[in-house]
Design an enzyme around this catalytic site. Structure first.
Site, short mmCIF file in Angstrom:
data_model
loop_
_atom_site.label_atom_id
_atom_site.label_comp_id
_atom_site.label_asym_id
_atom_site.label_seq_id
_atom_site.Cartn_x
_atom_site.Cartn_y
_atom_site.Cartn_z
N TYR A 146 -2.90 -1.13 13.08
CA TYR A 146 -3.22 -1.58 11.72
C TYR A 146 -4.37 -2.58 11.77
O TYR A 146 -4.34 -3.56 12.51
CB TYR A 146 -2.00 -2.23 11.07
CG TYR A 146 -0.85 -1.30 10.77
CD1 TYR A 146 -1.01 0.09 10.79
CD2 TYR A 146 0.41 -1.81 10.47
CE1 TYR A 146 0.05 0.93 10.51
CE2 TYR A 146 1.47 -0.96 10.17
CZ TYR A 146 1.29 0.41 10.20
OH TYR A 146 2.34 1.24 9.92
N SER A 166 6.18 4.39 2.44
CA SER A 166 5.52 4.95 1.26
C SER A 166 6.52 5.27 0.15
O SER A 166 6.56 6.39 -0.38
CB SER A 166 4.71 6.20 1.62
OG SER A 166 3.53 5.86 2.30
N PRO A 167 7.33 4.30 -0.27
CA PRO A 167 8.36 4.57 -1.28
C PRO A 167 7.80 4.83 -2.68
O PRO A 167 8.54 5.31 -3.55
CB PRO A 167 9.19 3.28 -1.28
CG PRO A 167 8.23 2.22 -0.83
CD PRO A 167 7.37 2.90 0.20
N GLY A 221 3.17 11.88 -2.46
CA GLY A 221 3.23 12.78 -1.31
C GLY A 221 2.64 12.07 -0.12
O GLY A 221 2.82 10.87 0.06
#
Length: 310
Positions: free
Chosen positions: A52, A220-221, A225
Site C-alpha cells: 500500500y 470493499s463493503p 463489484g
C-alpha cells in the site's frame, strides 16, 4: 461497537476495521483525524499491507510518521499487515525469505516491534507450504507476529497451508458487499440449474471458514463489484438504494451503516474492512457494527441487489 475474541488467539477485536491503503498522500493531521475518528467509534483494528502506497511500505511509513505511537498507544491497537504481492514484477512470492523480509520492512516502517496479525496477500501459484511454515515459525518465535491468516484464499489453498503450518489460520480477507456476494449467494442457489448465481467459484469458502473458525474479513463493503464504483447512491441500483434509504430512516442511521449491517448481521461473525479516508464515512459505517437487521430485512436487501432467493 461489537467486539469478540479472534478465534485461535487471545486478541480482542472490533467487527469493523479501518483499512489504510489510501493514506499515502494525506497530511499528518488528516491521518491523525482519520485514526482518531475511528478510535472514537470503537475501531481499534488497523489494516495495512506492504504494497500500500507509492513505494514499498509507503502507507505503513506514512502512518507511523503521522501518529508517532508510544508503546502504550501501540498496545491499545490491533495492527494487521499483509505480504506476498511484489508490485515490481508484478508477481506473488510466498517464499520464506520474502515473507520474513516483508515483515521486517513493515515493522521498521510502522515503528513497532510486532504485528498482531500477518496475512498472506492473495495466493501464490508457486507456493511451497514448507517455506511458509518456516517463515511463520521464525516470525512467531521471534515475537514479531502474534497470529497468521490469509487473503483471498480458497478452502483447498488454506488446507494446503494448514497441512504444514503449525499456527492456526485465523482470518481470510475476502471481497464482500451486498452487491458482490458470491460467497453467500452460491449457497442460497445451490443446485439451481441455469442460474449464474449457483456457479461455484469459491468452493464454499464461507462455510469452510465457519467450520474451521477462520474469521472472514470483508473488504470493499461499499463497492458494487471489483473496483467499479460504490453502489450506495448509484443510479445502477435504484431498487437497492430505495430499500437502504427506507431502512436508514427506520433505524435512524446513515446508508453506510445499513451496508455494513448487512455483513455484520451474518452469523459467521465477520469483520468489515473500511477503505474510506473520509472521517464522516467512518463514523457512519461504524453505526452498522451491531445494528439488528431482521431476517426479512437482510433478505430484502439481498434480493434488491439482484440475487435470487428461491
Amino acid at each position: 461497537m461489537r467486539t469478540f475474541t479472534l478465534p485461535g488467539t487471545d486478541i480482542e477485536v472490533p467487527n469493523v476495521v479501518l483499512g489504510l491503503m489510501r493514506i499515502q498522500d494525506k497530511s499528518d493531521e488528516e491521518v491523525r483525524t482519520l485514526v482518531d475518528t475511528a478510535r472514537d467509534a470503537g475501531i481499534t483494528f488497523l489494516d495495512h499491507a506492504d504494497i500500500y502506497g507509492s513505494g514499498a511500505h509507503g502507507c505503513e511509513r506514512r502512518f507511523a510518521e503521522a501518529l508517532g505511537l508510544s508503546s502504550s498507544e501501540r498496545e491499545q491497537l490491533v495492527i494487521q499487515s499483509k505480504a506476498g504481492i511484489v508490485k515490481d514484477g508484478p508477481y506473488f512470492d510466498f517464499s520464506r525469505q520474502h515473507i520474513v523480509e516483508s515483515v521486517n520492512g513493515s515493522l521498521e516502517a510502522l515503528g513497532t516491534d510486532y504485528l498482531d496479525i500477518l496475512l498472506l496477500h492473495r495466493p501464490d501459484a508457486l507456493v511451497e507450504p514448507e517455506e511458509v511454515a518456516q517463515a511463520f515459525d521464525e516470525l512467531a518465535s521471534a515475537g514479531k507476529v502474534r497470529a497468521f491468516g490469509v487473503s483471498n484464499h480458497t478452502p483447498h489453498q488454506i488446507e494446503l497451508l494448514r497441512r504444514h503450518v503449525s499456527q492456526p489460520i485465523v482470518a481470510n480477507q475476502l471481497q464482500l458487499s451486498v452487491t458482490h456476494a458470491p460467497v453467500i449467494a452460491q449457497g442460497v442457489a445451490a443446485n439451481m440449474q441455469g442460474l449464474d448465481q449457483a456457479i461455484v467459484r469459491d468452493n464454499g469458502v464461507l462455510d469452510y471458514c465457519r467450520l474451521h473458525e477462520i474469521t472472514v474479513q470483508a473488504w470493499s463493503p461499499f463497492q458494487a463489484g471489483f473496483f467499479d464504483g460504490p453502489f450506495l447512491g448509484s443510479e445502477r441500483y435504484p431498487e437497492l438504494n430505495a430499500v437502504v434509504d427506507r431502512l436508514s430512516g427506520k433505524y435512524g442511521v446513515p446508508a453506510e451503516a445499513i451496508a455494513v449491517a448487512w455483513i455484520t448481521r451474518h452469523p459467521a461473525r465477520m469483520q468489515v474492512v473500511l477503505g474510506t479516508t473520509t472521517p464522516e464515512r467512518v463514523t457512519a459505517a461504524a453505526q452498522g457494527s451491531d445494528l439488528p437487521l431482521t431476517r426479512p430485512e437482510w433478505y430484502e436487501l439481498f434480493r434488491a441487489a439482484g440475487y435470487r432467493v428461491p
